[in-house]
Motif scaffolding. Structure first.
Motif, PDB file in Angstrom:
ATOM      1  N   MET A   1       6.210  46.687   6.303  1.00 57.24           N
ATOM      2  CA  MET A   1       5.138  45.903   5.684  1.00 57.24           C
ATOM      3  C   MET A   1       5.642  44.530   5.263  1.00 57.24           C
ATOM      4  O   MET A   1       4.935  43.534   5.393  1.00 57.24           O
ATOM      5  CB  MET A   1       4.579  46.619   4.452  1.00 57.24           C
ATOM      6  CG  MET A   1       3.665  47.768   4.767  1.00 57.24           C
ATOM      7  SD  MET A   1       2.736  48.255   3.289  1.00 57.24           S
ATOM      8  CE  MET A   1       1.488  46.971   3.216  1.00 57.24           C
TER       9      MET A   1
ATOM     10  N   ALA B   1       6.061  42.466   8.566  1.00 58.11           N
ATOM     11  CA  ALA B   1       4.763  42.102   9.162  1.00 58.11           C
ATOM     12  C   ALA B   1       4.039  41.056   8.319  1.00 58.11           C
ATOM     13  O   ALA B   1       3.528  40.062   8.848  1.00 58.11           O
ATOM     14  CB  ALA B   1       3.893  43.351   9.315  1.00 58.11           C
TER      15      ALA B   1
ATOM     16  N   GLY C   1      -4.765  37.498   0.384  1.00 53.16           N
ATOM     17  CA  GLY C   1      -4.692  38.930   0.683  1.00 53.16           C
ATOM     18  C   GLY C   1      -3.340  39.328   1.251  1.00 53.16           C
ATOM     19  O   GLY C   1      -2.784  40.367   0.889  1.00 53.16           O
ATOM     20  N   ILE C   2      -2.794  38.486   2.130  1.00 52.33           N
ATOM     21  CA  ILE C   2      -1.488  38.782   2.725  1.00 52.33           C
ATOM     22  C   ILE C   2      -0.373  38.715   1.676  1.00 52.33           C
ATOM     23  O   ILE C   2       0.551  39.535   1.687  1.00 52.33           O
ATOM     24  CB  ILE C   2      -1.193  37.813   3.900  1.00 52.33           C
ATOM     25  CG1 ILE C   2      -2.183  38.044   5.062  1.00 52.33           C
ATOM     26  CG2 ILE C   2       0.236  37.976   4.406  1.00 52.33           C
ATOM     27  CD1 ILE C   2      -2.115  39.427   5.689  1.00 52.33           C
TER      28      ILE C   2
ATOM     29  N   ALA D   1      -0.785  39.518  -1.424  1.00 55.78           N
ATOM     30  CA  ALA D   1      -0.933  40.787  -2.152  1.00 55.78           C
ATOM     31  C   ALA D   1      -0.321  41.948  -1.363  1.00 55.78           C
ATOM     32  O   ALA D   1       0.364  42.806  -1.926  1.00 55.78           O
ATOM     33  CB  ALA D   1      -2.410  41.048  -2.450  1.00 55.78           C
ATOM     34  N   TRP D   2      -0.528  41.973  -0.028  1.00 53.35           N
ATOM     35  CA  TRP D   2       0.079  43.029   0.805  1.00 53.35           C
ATOM     36  C   TRP D   2       1.604  42.945   0.782  1.00 53.35           C
ATOM     37  O   TRP D   2       2.307  43.957   0.808  1.00 53.35           O
ATOM     38  CB  TRP D   2      -0.370  42.930   2.266  1.00 53.35           C
ATOM     39  CG  TRP D   2      -1.681  43.575   2.587  1.00 53.35           C
ATOM     40  CD1 TRP D   2      -2.727  42.992   3.233  1.00 53.35           C
ATOM     41  CD2 TRP D   2      -2.101  44.925   2.316  1.00 53.35           C
ATOM     42  NE1 TRP D   2      -3.769  43.880   3.358  1.00 53.35           N
ATOM     43  CE2 TRP D   2      -3.407  45.071   2.810  1.00 53.35           C
ATOM     44  CE3 TRP D   2      -1.502  46.009   1.674  1.00 53.35           C
ATOM     45  CZ2 TRP D   2      -4.129  46.265   2.701  1.00 53.35           C
ATOM     46  CZ3 TRP D   2      -2.222  47.201   1.568  1.00 53.35           C
ATOM     47  CH2 TRP D   2      -3.509  47.320   2.074  1.00 53.35           C
TER      48      TRP D   2
ATOM     49  N   TRP E   1      -0.697  51.450  11.862  1.00 51.33           N
ATOM     50  CA  TRP E   1      -0.684  51.187  10.406  1.00 51.33           C
ATOM     51  C   TRP E   1      -1.384  52.297   9.638  1.00 51.33           C
ATOM     52  O   TRP E   1      -0.975  52.654   8.531  1.00 51.33           O
ATOM     53  CB  TRP E   1      -1.366  49.865  10.078  1.00 51.33           C
ATOM     54  CG  TRP E   1      -0.531  48.635  10.210  1.00 51.33           C
ATOM     55  CD1 TRP E   1      -0.852  47.515  10.897  1.00 51.33           C
ATOM     56  CD2 TRP E   1       0.758  48.369   9.617  1.00 51.33           C
ATOM     57  NE1 TRP E   1       0.146  46.580  10.778  1.00 51.33           N
ATOM     58  CE2 TRP E   1       1.144  47.076  10.002  1.00 51.33           C
ATOM     59  CE3 TRP E   1       1.617  49.115   8.805  1.00 51.33           C
ATOM     60  CZ2 TRP E   1       2.359  46.503   9.603  1.00 51.33           C
ATOM     61  CZ3 TRP E   1       2.822  48.548   8.413  1.00 51.33           C
ATOM     62  CH2 TRP E   1       3.175  47.263   8.810  1.00 51.33           C
TER      63      TRP E   1
ATOM     64  N   VAL F   1       3.485  41.763  -1.709  1.00 45.64           N
ATOM     65  CA  VAL F   1       3.912  42.287  -3.012  1.00 45.64           C
ATOM     66  C   VAL F   1       3.863  43.819  -2.988  1.00 45.64           C
ATOM     67  O   VAL F   1       4.808  44.500  -3.410  1.00 45.64           O
ATOM     68  CB  VAL F   1       3.011  41.731  -4.144  1.00 45.64           C
ATOM     69  CG1 VAL F   1       3.304  42.412  -5.487  1.00 45.64           C
ATOM     70  CG2 VAL F   1       3.184  40.221  -4.271  1.00 45.64           C
ATOM     71  N   TYR F   2       2.763  44.337  -2.445  1.00 51.95           N
ATOM     72  CA  TYR F   2       2.585  45.795  -2.317  1.00 51.95           C
ATOM     73  C   TYR F   2       3.697  46.415  -1.466  1.00 51.95           C
ATOM     74  O   TYR F   2       4.240  47.470  -1.802  1.00 51.95           O
ATOM     75  CB  TYR F   2       1.210  46.056  -1.691  1.00 51.95           C
ATOM     76  CG  TYR F   2       0.817  47.503  -1.592  1.00 51.95           C
ATOM     77  CD1 TYR F   2       0.278  48.183  -2.676  1.00 51.95           C
ATOM     78  CD2 TYR F   2       0.948  48.201  -0.391  1.00 51.95           C
ATOM     79  CE1 TYR F   2      -0.107  49.508  -2.575  1.00 51.95           C
ATOM     80  CE2 TYR F   2       0.563  49.528  -0.279  1.00 51.95           C
ATOM     81  CZ  TYR F   2       0.041  50.178  -1.381  1.00 51.95           C
ATOM     82  OH  TYR F   2      -0.337  51.488  -1.281  1.00 51.95           O
TER      83      TYR F   2
ATOM     84  N   LEU G   1      -9.372  41.747   0.136  1.00 51.53           N
ATOM     85  CA  LEU G   1      -9.258  40.363   0.598  1.00 51.53           C
ATOM     86  C   LEU G   1      -9.091  40.274   2.117  1.00 51.53           C
ATOM     87  O   LEU G   1      -9.780  39.500   2.778  1.00 51.53           O
ATOM     88  CB  LEU G   1      -8.089  39.657  -0.107  1.00 51.53           C
ATOM     89  CG  LEU G   1      -8.258  39.406  -1.604  1.00 51.53           C
ATOM     90  CD1 LEU G   1      -6.983  38.831  -2.202  1.00 51.53           C
ATOM     91  CD2 LEU G   1      -9.429  38.468  -1.872  1.00 51.53           C
ATOM     92  N   THR G   2      -8.185  41.071   2.677  1.00 55.87           N
ATOM     93  CA  THR G   2      -7.927  40.930   4.116  1.00 55.87           C
ATOM     94  C   THR G   2      -9.062  41.495   4.965  1.00 55.87           C
ATOM     95  O   THR G   2      -9.383  40.933   6.003  1.00 55.87           O
ATOM     96  CB  THR G   2      -6.570  41.550   4.534  1.00 55.87           C
ATOM     97  OG1 THR G   2      -6.497  42.894   4.067  1.00 55.87           O
ATOM     98  CG2 THR G   2      -5.402  40.758   3.967  1.00 55.87           C
TER      99      THR G   2
END
Lengths: 86, 86
Positions: free
Chosen positions: A62, A65, A46-47, A49-50, B50, A52-53, B14-15
């Motif tokens: 982002m 972090a 998930g991280i 993916a975040w 956030w 990449v986002y 996911l997160t």
């Protein structure tokens, strides 16, 4: 740096700060019983993916972090695998 | 919805999924000894930041993820205060 990014950096500092004591505690105590490996792996993906986002959104806060949190999550997975064998 | 937001939503799912078992576990076990109140409060304020950032960035996935996490963090603070009194 505009004020939106200042809010983002405050958010980044606060949420990563809250996460680091867990990494430190696990490192010191070697107590990984409360950590779930599937949960950590889901979180890790998930991280990514975040992250990449964050690049797509041109968001420095982002990216910062999630880079730090990715390292933290990686360390927790490493500790889990290492200390569970005992 | 463009493909960037799809990555964001995957990240969000996911997160937040990784975080919910902690809330459930704390609710069931009432074991809050491993939870630090200052850490939870710092995390809570960070998630608010956030969320604000997500609104400014027009990011539906950040708004969704941080709203759910905000509720989760609030519940953990509530459990910590409630079950620490015993």
């Amino acid at each position: 740096m505009n004020y939106i990014e200042i809010i983002g950096f405050v958010a980044a500092i606060l949420t990563t700060s809250a996460f680091l004591p867990q990494v430190y505690k696990t490192w010191k105590t070697k107590d990984v019983s409360g950590l779930s490996l599937p949960m950590l792996v889901i979180f890790f993906v998930g991280i990514i993916a975040w992250l990449v986002y964050g690049f797509y959104k041109n968001s420095p806060s982002m990216i910062m972090a999630n880079s730090i949190t990715l390292i933290s999550a990686f360390l927790l997975i490493y500790f889990k695998l290492k200390y569970s064998k005992k």
